[in-house]
Design a protein around this motif. Structure first.
Motif, PDB file in Angstrom:
ATOM      1  N   GLY A 192       0.792  -1.230   0.000  1.00  0.00           N
ATOM      2  CA  GLY A 192       0.000   0.000   0.000  1.00  0.00           C
ATOM      3  C   GLY A 192       0.819   1.271   0.000  1.00  0.00           C
ATOM      4  N   VAL A 193       2.164   1.157   0.046  1.00  0.00           N
ATOM      5  CA  VAL A 193       3.015   2.346   0.033  1.00  0.00           C
ATOM      6  C   VAL A 193       3.206   2.810  -1.406  1.00  0.00           C
ATOM      7  N   ASN A 194       3.026   4.112  -1.631  1.00  0.00           N
ATOM      8  CA  ASN A 194       3.117   4.648  -2.991  1.00  0.00           C
ATOM      9  C   ASN A 194       4.546   4.658  -3.530  1.00  0.00           C
ATOM     10  N   SER A 195       5.530   4.877  -2.658  1.00  0.00           N
ATOM     11  CA  SER A 195       6.904   4.988  -3.138  1.00  0.00           C
ATOM     12  C   SER A 195       7.879   4.774  -1.989  1.00  0.00           C
ATOM     13  N   PHE A 196       9.147   4.550  -2.357  1.00  0.00           N
ATOM     14  CA  PHE A 196      10.230   4.373  -1.393  1.00  0.00           C
ATOM     15  C   PHE A 196      11.391   5.270  -1.795  1.00  0.00           C
ATOM     16  N   ASN A 197      12.111   5.772  -0.796  1.00  0.00           N
ATOM     17  CA  ASN A 197      13.294   6.589  -1.056  1.00  0.00           C
ATOM     18  C   ASN A 197      14.539   5.718  -1.019  1.00  0.00           C
ATOM     19  N   PHE A 198      15.457   6.000  -1.931  1.00  0.00           N
ATOM     20  CA  PHE A 198      16.738   5.294  -1.986  1.00  0.00           C
ATOM     21  C   PHE A 198      17.830   6.331  -1.836  1.00  0.00           C
ATOM     22  N   GLN A 199      18.445   6.398  -0.625  1.00  0.00           N
ATOM     23  CA  GLN A 199      19.460   7.408  -0.332  1.00  0.00           C
ATOM     24  C   GLN A 199      20.406   6.887   0.742  1.00  0.00           C
ATOM     25  N   TRP A 200      21.678   7.320   0.664  1.00  0.00           N
ATOM     26  CA  TRP A 200      22.719   6.807   1.559  1.00  0.00           C
ATOM     27  C   TRP A 200      23.642   7.942   1.987  1.00  0.00           C
ATOM     28  N   PRO A 223       8.793   4.709  -7.382  1.00  0.00           N
ATOM     29  CA  PRO A 223       7.338   4.586  -7.267  1.00  0.00           C
ATOM     30  C   PRO A 223       6.907   3.128  -7.185  1.00  0.00           C
ATOM     31  N   SER A 224       5.641   2.903  -6.819  1.00  0.00           N
ATOM     32  CA  SER A 224       5.094   1.555  -6.803  1.00  0.00           C
ATOM     33  C   SER A 224       4.927   1.048  -8.229  1.00  0.00           C
ATOM     34  N   GLY A 225       4.759  -0.236  -8.379  1.00  0.00           N
ATOM     35  CA  GLY A 225       4.655  -0.847  -9.698  1.00  0.00           C
ATOM     36  C   GLY A 225       5.939  -1.554 -10.066  1.00  0.00           C
ATOM     37  N   THR A 226       5.860  -2.634 -10.841  1.00  0.00           N
ATOM     38  CA  THR A 226       7.041  -3.427 -11.183  1.00  0.00           C
ATOM     39  C   THR A 226       7.139  -3.623 -12.680  1.00  0.00           C
ATOM     40  N   TRP A 227       8.365  -3.920 -13.111  1.00  0.00           N
ATOM     41  CA  TRP A 227       8.608  -4.233 -14.527  1.00  0.00           C
ATOM     42  C   TRP A 227       8.303  -5.700 -14.789  1.00  0.00           C
ATOM     43  N   GLN A 228       8.075  -5.996 -16.052  1.00  0.00           N
ATOM     44  CA  GLN A 228       8.029  -7.382 -16.500  1.00  0.00           C
ATOM     45  C   GLN A 228       9.280  -7.612 -17.334  1.00  0.00           C
ATOM     46  N   CYS A 229      10.053  -8.599 -16.935  1.00  0.00           N
ATOM     47  CA  CYS A 229      11.333  -8.843 -17.607  1.00  0.00           C
ATOM     48  C   CYS A 229      11.209 -10.041 -18.540  1.00  0.00           C
TER      49      CYS A 229
END
Length: 644
Positions: A192-200, A223-229
């Protein structure tokens, strides 16, 4: 299938960007800010100022104190927080952040690419990430204390259990080459989370008490959602294994191997131009070549083993070693890369003549017995760039060397009463390892006897002529050889150019040099050069990669150097005077040993890089009572020939 049909990105766009929702955000931001301001009012000062250069930024509020912060507003909305980057001398510069995209049909193309909003699109998939930072502070980053830490939010584990601390791969001193952290992450389950932050960001200390410092990496919102590989790509490769030494000597050749798996549907053949290609940067020839062809047909699902020779770059420094499959004239680069391996390239003199900062040059270094201080001048300007306190007492014998194989000389001392060796790899004044090896009366002879580019613990026992060598620093003798006799001066060095120190002694009574290159107790080379009272000063004086015979004659200041081991001095130079201590080394990084002396009466170092008897450098460095540190100096100290 079209490119757009080959993958689908499902992103839920957050609603509520209108003015009314903005009001709610403003109220919450101000409320939180007021709580913060109230808690700081007793010790901090708040001021506002207009930003006339940017009409979209109404004001910047500065909060002084520890640490100082700036809050940047657009209207009443908080849009940025500016925090200090330097904390107690710790500081870091963000260089780059990328990841390895395994899916060749997902844009950007497969392979290492900067992290962007479409990264990490597959669930339950390990993604390799590289984050590169540079130490621009004044403190040394040690592997036991410094980490890369997760941010936004601080110490989050969204990207995997324990992924709030990424270990530092090697000790990093101020202004060393940038260090790269390579690790794996998994896309967080959405829930249910719309997005995640990626930071270091760099951090000193564990999760419970760590202090973050330096520049943060770019924050990337995933953002939410995934690729199809597509799993049936004609050209795809998976990494299997890679073998390459982490430390090389400039210009030397090393066998390396890389194994890749054909994970696509096409067969790889030499006739269709399938090869291994260099990366980071792409198509570089830093290690002698940028292509290695497949040696046989590689069908889908099988492995391709590449064995080839890597030639270390001529210039010293830290280099990246990485490869990727490529079809020249066809698909181009494709599939996974090999891991990026940092290769430290050093000069021969750097390994043998105490290079403390990995620049391929000998550094000036003094041991101050009265305070147990190490003073190191890496720029040859007479100022100590590093000062460390490490040792037990003024009676210790300092024995610096590259004991952990990172290319830099480590601090090390011997407590002679117990023959206890103390090693400080991260230069924090605390022993990282303690080993008891040898007996009272033994002469320390540490060197790299097995060719693994690490200094080994070793002693020469004058009473029996025995050499005892401990190659893995566990206090157990791995090799015992009887070679020499009472009165001999041990002079271990690589006389045959095979990358290993040979057993050797100088016999003052006869002026003889006896060298055992295969460590069987029998002299393979016997040459007469020098006389009683001469001081042996081995080094590579002609740059051919082999140690030369050489002596310094204190009474006259003469240097006699025999580069072809025929007993005749090929170079005879007067450089120095009575009372000087010879300190040969490669001070200009040209892989040739320079003449040098330390004059204790004036605390001057004199260096002749052209071997013409004229000083190119005259440097005042040290104080009364200081002992100059140089290769094999501990041998002469232990035998009472010189103070060090």
């Amino acid at each position: 299938m079209s490119k757009n049909a080959s993958h689908k990105k499902n992103v839920r766009t957050p609603r509520g960007h209108g003015f009314r929702r903005g009001k709610a955000v403003i109220i919450i931001s101000v409320a939180i800010l007021c709580v913060v301001c109230t808690s700081l009012v007793a010790q901090q000062t708040i001021s506002r100022r207009k930003n006339k250069s940017d009409p979209g930024v109404v004001s910047v509020m500065s909060v002084s104190g520890t640490p100082a912060k700036e809050y940047v507003y657009a209207g009443s909305r908080l849009i940025a927080t500016d925090e200090p980057t330097s904390v107690n001398g710790d500081n870091a510069q963000f260089i780059s952040m990328s990841y390895d995209e395994p899916c060749s049909n997902v844009g950007p193309p497969g392979g290492w690419t900067p992290v962007y909003t479409g990264s990490f699109g597959l669930l339950n998939t390990d993604y390799r990430v590289r984050v590169t930072m540079k130490n621009i502070g004044t403190t040394t980053w040690s592997t036991s204390t410094y980490y890369l830490g997760s941010q936004n939010p601080t110490n989050n584990q969204n990207w995997g259990a324990g992924k709030n601390r990424i270990p530092l791969p090697l000790t990093v001193q101020p202004n060393d080459p940038p260090v790269t952290f390579e690790f794996s992450v998994k896309r967080p389950p959405e829930g249910g989370v719309n997005s995640f932050n990626f930071q270091w960001q760099m951090v000193k200390g564990p999760v419970s008490s760590g202090v973050f410092f330096g520049e943060k990496t770019t924050n990337v919102t995933i953002p939410s959602g995934t690729w199809q590989c597509l799993s049936s790509s004609p050209n795809f490769a998976s990494f299997v294994s890679q073998s390459v030494p982490s430390l090389m000597i400039a210009g030397q050749s090393y066998p390396v191997s890389v194994t890749m798996q054909n994970a696509g549907t096409s067969t790889w053949t030499a006739a269709t131009n399938y090869k291994l290609g260099s990366q980071l940067p792409q198509d570089n020839v830093l290690f002698g070549t940028n292509r290695v062809a497949v040696t046989s047909s590689v069908s889908p699902g099988t492995n391709a083993a590449f064995s080839f020779t890597a030639v270390a770059p001529a210039a010293t420094g830290l280099y990246n070693f990485q490869w990727m499959m490529v079809q020249d004239g066809g698909a181009g680069f494709f599939g996974y890369t090999t891991p990026s391996t940092g290769i430290t390239v050093t000069s021969r003199a750097g390994l043998g003549y105490l290079d403390y900062n990995l620049d391929g040059k000998t550094d000036l270094a003094n041991w101050r017995p009265s305070t147990k201080q190490w003073l190191i001048d890496t720029n040859l300007n007479g100022s100590a760039d590093f000062t460390y306190t490490f040792g037990n007492s003024s009676a210790d014998i300092p024995v610096p060397g590259d004991y952990n194989g990172d290319g830099k000389a480590d601090l090390a001392t011997i407590k002679t009463s117990s023959m206890t060796w103390y090693f400080d790899f991260d230069r924090n004044g605390t022993a990282d390892q303690t080993v008891t090896f040898g007996s009272s009366g033994d002469v320390p002879t540490p060197h790299d006897y097995d060719g693994n580019k690490q200094t080994d613990i070793a002693v020469f026992r004058p009473s029996t002529g025995q050499w005892l060598i401990d190659t893995d620093r566990n206090g157990v003798t791995d090799l015992i050889v009887t070679f020499g006799q009472t009165g001999d001066i041990p002079v271990p060095a690589d006389f045959d150019g095979d990358g290993k120190a040979d057993l050797a002694v100088f016999r003052p009574s006869t002026g003889q040099w006896l060298i055992d290159t295969n460590r069987d107790g029998i002299a393979d080379i016997t040459v007469t050069l020098g006389q009683n009272g001469d001081i042996p000063i081995v080094g590579d004086y002609n740059g051919d990669g082999r140690a030369d015979l050489a002596v310094f004659r204190p009474a006259s200041g003469q240097w006699l150097i025999d580069t072809d081991r025929d007993g005749t001095a090929d170079i005879t130079i007067t450089y120095g005077q009575s009372g000087d201590i010879p300190t040969p080394g490669d001070y200009n990084g040209d892989n040739i040993t320079d003449l040098a002396v330390f004059r204790s009466s004036t605390n001057k170092w004199l260096v002749d890089t052209n071997r013409d008897g004229v000083s190119e450098y005259t440097i005042t460095f040290g104080a009364s009572g200081d002992i100059p540190l140089r290769q094999n100096g501990w041998i002469l100290k232990a035998m009472g020939i010189l103070p060090q």
